[in-house]
Enzyme design. Structure first.
Site, PDB file in Angstrom:
ATOM      1  CE1 TYR A 182      -3.521  -2.512  -0.283  1.00 17.11           C
ATOM      2  CE2 TYR A 182      -2.627  -3.459   1.726  1.00 17.11           C
ATOM      3  CZ  TYR A 182      -3.462  -3.543   0.621  1.00 17.11           C
ATOM      4  OH  TYR A 182      -4.220  -4.674   0.416  1.00 17.11           O
ATOM      5  N   GLY A 313      -3.145 -13.547  13.135  1.00 17.91           N
ATOM      6  CA  GLY A 313      -4.197 -13.091  12.235  1.00 17.91           C
ATOM      7  C   GLY A 313      -5.302 -14.120  12.101  1.00 17.91           C
TER       8      GLY A 313
HETATM    9  C1  LIG Z   1      -8.698 -11.826   6.155  1.00 21.47           C
HETATM   10  C2  LIG Z   1      -7.387 -11.093   6.295  1.00 21.47           C
HETATM   11  C3  LIG Z   1      -7.365  -9.713   6.173  1.00 21.47           C
HETATM   12  C4  LIG Z   1      -6.175  -9.008   6.341  1.00 21.47           C
HETATM   13  N1  LIG Z   1      -6.203  -7.630   6.297  1.00 21.47           N
HETATM   14  C5  LIG Z   1      -5.100  -6.931   6.662  1.00 21.47           C
HETATM   15  C6  LIG Z   1      -5.163  -5.524   6.851  1.00 21.47           C
HETATM   16  O1  LIG Z   1      -6.203  -4.870   6.715  1.00 21.47           O
HETATM   17  N2  LIG Z   1      -4.025  -4.888   7.228  1.00 21.47           N
HETATM   18  C7  LIG Z   1      -2.843  -5.578   7.413  1.00 21.47           C
HETATM   19  O2  LIG Z   1      -1.833  -4.972   7.768  1.00 21.47           O
HETATM   20  N3  LIG Z   1      -2.759  -6.896   7.239  1.00 21.47           N
HETATM   21  C8  LIG Z   1      -3.855  -7.600   6.904  1.00 21.47           C
HETATM   22  N4  LIG Z   1      -3.794  -8.967   6.844  1.00 21.47           N
HETATM   23  C9  LIG Z   1      -2.532  -9.657   7.194  1.00 21.47           C
HETATM   24  C10 LIG Z   1      -2.528 -10.001   8.674  1.00 21.47           C
HETATM   25  O3  LIG Z   1      -2.469  -8.812   9.454  1.00 21.47           O
HETATM   26  C11 LIG Z   1      -1.310 -10.875   9.052  1.00 21.47           C
HETATM   27  O4  LIG Z   1      -0.122 -10.129   8.854  1.00 21.47           O
HETATM   28  C12 LIG Z   1      -1.239 -12.158   8.229  1.00 21.47           C
HETATM   29  O5  LIG Z   1      -2.510 -12.768   8.180  1.00 21.47           O
HETATM   30  C13 LIG Z   1      -0.209 -13.147   8.797  1.00 21.47           C
HETATM   31  O6  LIG Z   1      -0.545 -13.573  10.086  1.00 21.47           O
HETATM   32  P1  LIG Z   1      -1.245 -15.022  10.343  1.00 21.47           P
HETATM   33  O7  LIG Z   1      -0.385 -16.033   9.631  1.00 21.47           O
HETATM   34  O8  LIG Z   1      -1.219 -15.179  11.816  1.00 21.47           O
HETATM   35  O9  LIG Z   1      -2.617 -14.947   9.770  1.00 21.47           O
HETATM   36  C14 LIG Z   1      -4.970  -9.698   6.627  1.00 21.47           C
HETATM   37  C15 LIG Z   1      -4.994 -11.100   6.719  1.00 21.47           C
HETATM   38  C16 LIG Z   1      -6.177 -11.797   6.570  1.00 21.47           C
HETATM   39  C17 LIG Z   1      -6.180 -13.297   6.752  1.00 21.47           C
END
Ligand SMILES: Cc1cc2nc3c(=O)[nH]c(=O)nc-3n(C[C@H](O)[C@H](O)[C@H](O)COP(=O)(O)O)c2cc1C
Length: 354
Positions: A182, A313
């Site tokens: 972004y 996440g």
């Molecule tokens: C449904 C979804 C929406 C996400 N939206 C954002 C967001 O708005 N901003 C952001 O920085 N990261 C976003 N992410 C990334 C998460 O913040 C995180 O960095 C990523 O899922 C890795 O962590 P995890 O393996 O524990 O899910 C999103 C991830 C998922 C799964």
């Protein structure tokens, strides 16, 4: 540090956190077409108040910064009022919540936006790829217009206004989303930043927008320790590419390492190089590591001193009481990607706590 684990109390921004578990920012597309969160959003976040800290979904600081269908902003009175309900619901359950500012820059489509203004980006380079729109289904990303040098202060001012609005809405702090391709990452990265002025070229120039935005946000917040930042070095998402991410991110973290920020949140998206190990020594303050952590790998990371907080996440989407489940060693519910982006209650506020 061997005695530190996910359930140990921590400290961010001068407040004690009940554990070392941070809920990651996650876009869930439950806002209306005017960027106003719907009523179920407060319930969703309140259900997750047992996290040591919640980072909100990406919130557009201004209309130009909004690119996805049914995502929120924090500019109009109606938007701010809706966020007030969210923060009140989280606080009533004893939780803490930061607002993540997500300015999409070049990642968006006009069908998803409530402004007629075009997308903007450092050099007007269009992103390859497509995104969902409700009215036209999948569409190519719009072509952005290049940001003029003289308008950069007004873009930073949009973050300042959003910071003030976030505190007016009751958020405990704010996070600059400088990851995932972004706007801030578009300034950091060489394929999107081809500027020849003081905001482009060398790493010292490409980090300038991020540093100046953080400085302005900390001033608006009244103190640096109410402002965090998220980065995702070398993550290719949204057609972003940097010739030398090691140089870019070490330069950035050295520049912001002594600002007294609330935390540095690093999303590691590939095993090599290890950006956690590389960047942690350069940042003075709480270090939050995220990306694919389990309970076991999170505890191990904390015990080794590799991070102060672990960011989760996807697991939080389907386990609203994740810290309690970790504590009890209870089974975890698998996330359901079909309900990640949009829909209503189902898959959003329908997961039960133990
Ligand atoms: C449904 C979804 C929406 C996400 N939206 C954002 C967001 O708005 N901003 C952001 O920085 N990261 C976003 N992410 C990334 C998460 O913040 C995180 O960095 C990523 O899922 C890795 O962590 P995890 O393996 O524990 O899910 C999103 C991830 C998922 C799964």
């Amino acid at each position: 540090m061997a005695d530190v684990n996910l359930l140990s109390p921590g400290r961010i921004d001068g407040f004690d956190t009940k554990n070392r578990i941070v809920m990651a920012p996650m876009t869930r597309c439950r806002s209306d077409a005017q960027g106003v969160p719907t009523d179920i959003v407060a319930e969703y976040y309140a259900q997750r108040a047992s996290a040591g800290l919640i980072i909100s979904e990406g919130i557009a600081p201004c209309a130009v910064g909004l690119g996805y269908a049914r995502t929120p902003a924090i500019e109009s009175a109606a938007q701010v009022d809706a966020w007030k309900k969210v923060t009140a619901a989280v606080h009533a359950k004893g939780g803490r919540i930061f607002a993540q500012f997500m300015h999409v820059g070049r990642i968006g489509h006009s069908a998803n936006r409530y402004t007629k203004e075009p997308l903007i980006s450092p050099s007007g380079v269009r992103a390859a790829g497509q995104m969902w729109t409700d009215s036209l289904q999948m569409q190519d990303f719009d072509a952005p217009r290049a940001i003029e040098l003289k308008e950069i202060p007004s873009i930073i001012e949009d973050y300042v206004k959003a910071t003030k609005n976030a505190f007016a809405a009751g958020f405990d702090g704010v996070e600059l989303h400088s990851a995932s391709g972004y706007l801030p990452m578009q300034f950091l990265s060489t394929n999107t930043n081809q500027r020849t002025d003081q905001y482009g070229g060398s790493a010292a120039n490409r980090i300038r927008f991020v540093v100046e935005t953080l400085e302005a946000m900390t001033k608006a917040a009244g103190s640096a320790n109410k402002v965090g930042i998220k980065i995702s070095p070398a993550m290719p998402f949204n057609d972003i590419l940097d010739d030398n991410p090691v140089e870019t991110y070490t330069t950035l973290v050295k520049a912001i390492g002594n600002m007294g920020l609330a935390y540095l949140h690093v999303l590691q998206s590939a095993p090599d190089p290890n950006y956690f190990a590389m960047l942690r020594p350069l940042f003075k303050g709480p270090f939050a590591a995220g990306g694919g952590f389990t309970k076991e790998s999170g505890d191990k990371m904390l015990a080794s001193g590799g991070a102060d907080f672990i960011v989760y996440g996807k697991l939080f989407t389907s386990n609203p009481d994740l810290p309690v489940r970790f504590q009890k060693g209870a089974a975890l519910v698998d996330p359901d990607p079909n309900t990640f982006y949009g829909g209503a209650e189902q898959g959003y506020i329908t997961y039960k706590s133990l």
